[in-house]
Design a protein around this motif. Sequence first.
Motif, PDB file in Angstrom:
ATOM      1  N   LYS A 101      23.533 -48.887  15.712  1.00 30.68           N
ATOM      2  CA  LYS A 101      24.849 -48.275  15.969  1.00 30.68           C
ATOM      3  C   LYS A 101      25.636 -48.133  14.676  1.00 30.68           C
ATOM      4  O   LYS A 101      26.265 -47.100  14.423  1.00 30.68           O
ATOM      5  CB  LYS A 101      25.613 -49.129  16.974  1.00 30.68           C
ATOM      6  N   ALA A 102      25.593 -49.191  13.826  1.00 26.65           N
ATOM      7  CA  ALA A 102      26.290 -49.144  12.537  1.00 26.65           C
ATOM      8  C   ALA A 102      25.695 -48.078  11.628  1.00 26.65           C
ATOM      9  O   ALA A 102      26.413 -47.344  10.941  1.00 26.65           O
ATOM     10  CB  ALA A 102      26.222 -50.514  11.857  1.00 26.65           C
ATOM     11  N   LYS A 105      26.779 -44.714  12.845  1.00 27.48           N
ATOM     12  CA  LYS A 105      28.185 -44.490  12.492  1.00 27.48           C
ATOM     13  C   LYS A 105      28.319 -44.131  11.015  1.00 27.48           C
ATOM     14  O   LYS A 105      29.059 -43.212  10.652  1.00 27.48           O
ATOM     15  CB  LYS A 105      28.995 -45.739  12.812  1.00 27.48           C
ATOM     16  N   VAL A 109      29.694 -40.688   9.419  1.00 31.52           N
ATOM     17  CA  VAL A 109      30.776 -40.659   8.417  1.00 31.52           C
ATOM     18  C   VAL A 109      30.338 -39.886   7.187  1.00 31.52           C
ATOM     19  O   VAL A 109      31.085 -39.063   6.640  1.00 31.52           O
ATOM     20  CB  VAL A 109      31.184 -42.100   8.039  1.00 31.52           C
TER      21      VAL A 109
END
Length: 248
Positions: A101-102, A105, A109
Amino acid sequence: MSVSRISSRSRRLNKAQKLSVAGVSTLAAAALAFSLVPNDASATTEPQAASAAAPVAYTGSQAKSLQAGAIEQNSTAEQLVKAADAAKAKDAAEKKKAAAKAAAKAKAVAEAKSEAAAKAKADAKKRAAKKASRAADRKPVYANNLDGWIREALAIMDKKNIPGTYEGLHRNIIRESSGDPRAINNWDINAINGVPSKGLLQVIKPTFDFYHVKGTKHDQYDPVANITAAANYAADKYGSIDNVDSAY
């Protein structure tokens, strides 16, 4: 006392003795069982200590009960190990999910930043194009006279890094043609050789062709083309049109 009474009492005594023996046996068995449980040494009596020294004999039901208890303990231990492994696997899966998930993300970004940078670059390019367009729209309109021709020629010379000043150009133009863009020399050696000098700065055809400045008309009589070609030639031969004070 009669014989019958003695016999009856003897039978009663034998029965009481039997009950007493049974009671003793029961107490002995209880003491034996009690000796299996650890206790304070000060509270242990000598008969109990003697009983503890004796080998313990288990009945079939007791052995089965102990076996069942051991199996149950093993089963509980296995369940605890499995539960710990399951918890560990769940924790690892959650950590992996959080890491994914990180990463997603961070990727989003980065993509957003890249898109923003690309958009900013495109916008800057558009603004530059619009600015250039406005600059083109604001292109100065020069007067169609000697002053306008010299100024337009100077603007072109500046872009092409050709040296020269308004004073240098004007001075040589007046001497060579008196400011007449259609002037022609039909009497000097160049005319005799078939290549007469022409235009504001009296340039012969070979010189004009060689030093012609791109972006101007390829015409000896064109005022701006004539001035820039002559200034380009003078810069090559004399350093600048400003250094010319006579026929060149």
